[in-house]
Scaffold this active site. Structure first.
Site, short mmCIF file in Angstrom:
data_model
loop_
_atom_site.label_atom_id
_atom_site.label_comp_id
_atom_site.label_asym_id
_atom_site.label_seq_id
_atom_site.Cartn_x
_atom_site.Cartn_y
_atom_site.Cartn_z
N ASP A 50 0.67 -1.35 0.02
CA ASP A 50 -0.22 0.03 -0.01
C ASP A 50 0.90 1.27 0.01
O ASP A 50 2.00 1.20 0.46
CB ASP A 50 -1.01 0.06 1.15
CG ASP A 50 -0.34 0.31 2.60
OD1 ASP A 50 -0.34 1.50 2.82
OD2 ASP A 50 -0.13 -0.59 3.30
N ARG B 121 -10.56 3.49 -4.43
CA ARG B 121 -12.17 3.29 -4.31
C ARG B 121 -12.83 3.72 -5.52
O ARG B 121 -12.51 4.57 -6.13
CB ARG B 121 -12.68 4.32 -3.26
CG ARG B 121 -13.20 3.67 -1.98
CD ARG B 121 -13.65 4.40 -0.87
NE ARG B 121 -12.76 3.99 0.29
CZ ARG B 121 -12.85 4.59 1.33
NH1 ARG B 121 -13.43 5.70 1.45
NH2 ARG B 121 -12.07 4.07 2.43
N LYS C 157 -4.50 1.10 -4.09
CA LYS C 157 -5.91 0.85 -3.84
C LYS C 157 -6.70 2.04 -4.19
O LYS C 157 -6.31 2.93 -3.48
CB LYS C 157 -5.99 0.42 -2.17
CG LYS C 157 -6.50 -0.98 -1.98
CD LYS C 157 -6.86 -0.99 -0.59
CE LYS C 157 -5.70 -1.95 0.01
NZ LYS C 157 -5.60 -1.99 1.42
N ALA D 10 -3.41 -11.61 6.11
CA ALA D 10 -2.75 -11.71 4.65
C ALA D 10 -3.78 -11.47 3.63
O ALA D 10 -3.72 -11.69 2.52
CB ALA D 10 -2.46 -13.25 4.61
C1 R5P Z 1 -1.51 -1.85 6.78
O1 R5P Z 1 -1.47 -0.70 6.80
C2 R5P Z 1 -0.55 -2.78 6.96
O2 R5P Z 1 0.88 -2.15 6.70
C3 R5P Z 1 -0.65 -4.07 6.68
O3 R5P Z 1 -0.79 -4.34 5.31
C4 R5P Z 1 -1.56 -4.77 7.07
O4 R5P Z 1 -1.66 -4.56 8.72
C5 R5P Z 1 -1.76 -6.33 6.92
O5 R5P Z 1 -3.09 -6.66 7.23
P1 R5P Z 1 -3.74 -7.99 6.68
O6 R5P Z 1 -2.59 -9.01 6.61
O7 R5P Z 1 -5.01 -8.33 7.60
O8 R5P Z 1 -4.23 -7.46 5.33
#
Ligand code: R5P
Length: 327
Positions: free
Chosen positions: A183, A208, A206, A239
């Site tokens: 991101d 919207r 990402k 993940a």
């Molecule tokens: C988001 O801002 C973080 O950098 C990670 O991408 C996030 O914590 C990952 O979470 P998940 O594995 O639930 O998508």
């Protein structure tokens, strides 16, 4: 990273002799840190009563001592937080001269701002509770946002796992590689990672669609076609972000995909998601314990034990930590 290659002389400092205690959440890492320091972990009992109340009792006095408490805040999160606070209180009431809480993974770090109406800022609450319990310092690794440091009104050291991860990829010397961040919020850290490895970067954005928060499209900014991709992030929790990122870079023509993150939290559907994805290797550090439910055949853990051990040693002696990274 520069470590102290000498017998560790940790005689008493202004805060007395050094003692290291392990909370229940990551005994192996605590053991590693103690071994690095040439110490044995100090004894304590941790009892959970039938009514779920947690109780700590020290086997030895810490009066006038420089005490380090190792507790990572992974699952069971509330129990591990509560045990950490109780342990700090216990050490304070036994008259420790200084208490440093070593919290390799800080829970609730993602709750760091009011980004919608009527919500808490739990990372701030965490910092307040740690200070109120009696901690004098903290040591942690890759907070979700650096600004969380400001929630603590005690000194602390935020370390990073990215040197260990980038050293791993430097040794692997993957040809034709590109670093990808999952991101845009992570772009700056991703850029540092890429710069250290002298590799190009791409970003997954990402976006919207309309006003519907649920409808998002993902696009790759940068060139991943016919490249091996190394995805970097601070943590892998469910993940979901990694799943989306792997899919979108594969659609864009990526060859082998490697995934790396400091914190392998791996909750809920994480392992099932990761198992099904076309990922060559998943590299995380052991800020969260590599228990059997956090392991896959293509997963490698790099230990932060020496890093934390060296920082504990330097904090005890009042020596620079930045010096380890030529800062
Ligand atoms: C988001 O801002 C973080 O950098 C990670 O991408 C996030 O914590 C990952 O979470 P998940 O594995 O639930 O998508």
């Amino acid at each position: 990273m520069r470590v102290t290659n000498q017998t560790r002389d940790h005689g008493a400092n202004a805060y007395g002799g050094i003692k290291v205690f392990a909370g229940s959440s990551h005994p192996q890492l605590a053991e590693e840190i103690a071994t690095y320091l040439g110490l044995t972990l100090s004894g304590r009992d941790c009892i959970k009563f039938p009514n779920e109340n947690i109780f700590w009792r020290l086997h030895e006095s810490v009066r006038g001592q420089d005490v380090f408490l190792i507790q990572t805040l992974s699952s069971p999160v509330s129990d591990n937080i509560m045990e950490m606070l109780i342990a700090i209180d216990c050490l304070r009431r036994d008259s420790a001269a200084r208490i440093t809480v070593v919290m390799p993974y800080m829970a609730y770090a993602r709750s760091d701002k009011k980004d919608q109406p009527r919500v808490p800022i739990t990372a701030r609450l965490m910092a307040d509770m740690i200070v109120t319990a009696g901690a004098d310092r903290y040591i942690t690794v890759d907070l979700h946002a650096g600004q969380i440091q400001g929630f603590f009104n005690i000194p602390g050291d935020e370390l990073t796992g990215f040197h260990l991860l980038s050293d791993y990829f430097a040794d692997e010397a993957i040809e034709n590689a590109v670093i990808v961040t999952a991101d845009l919020g992570f772009a700056k850290k991703g850029r540092n990672f890429a710069a250290k490895l002298h590799l190009p970067m791409a970003f997954v954005e990402k976006r919207r669609i309309g006003n519907n928060a649920q409808s998002e499209i993902l696009t790759v900014i940068g060139d991943v076609e016919n490249h091996n991709v190394i995805i970097v992030d601070d943590e892998i929790s469910t993940a979901g972000s990694i799943e989306n990122t792997v899919k979108v870079v594969k659609e864009a023509g990526a060859l082998d995909v490697y995934v790396s993150a400091t914190h392998g939290v791996f909750v809920g559907p994480a392992l099932e998601r990761l198992r099904k994805l076309p990922i060559k290797e998943i590299i995380v550090t052991n800020t969260v314990a590599p228990t059997p439910d956090r392991l896959l055949p293509n997963m490698k853990y790099i230990s932060v034990g020496r890093l934390l051990g060296e920082v504990v040693y330097r904090v005890h002696l009042g020596r620079s930590v930045g010096e380890m990274f030529n800062e």
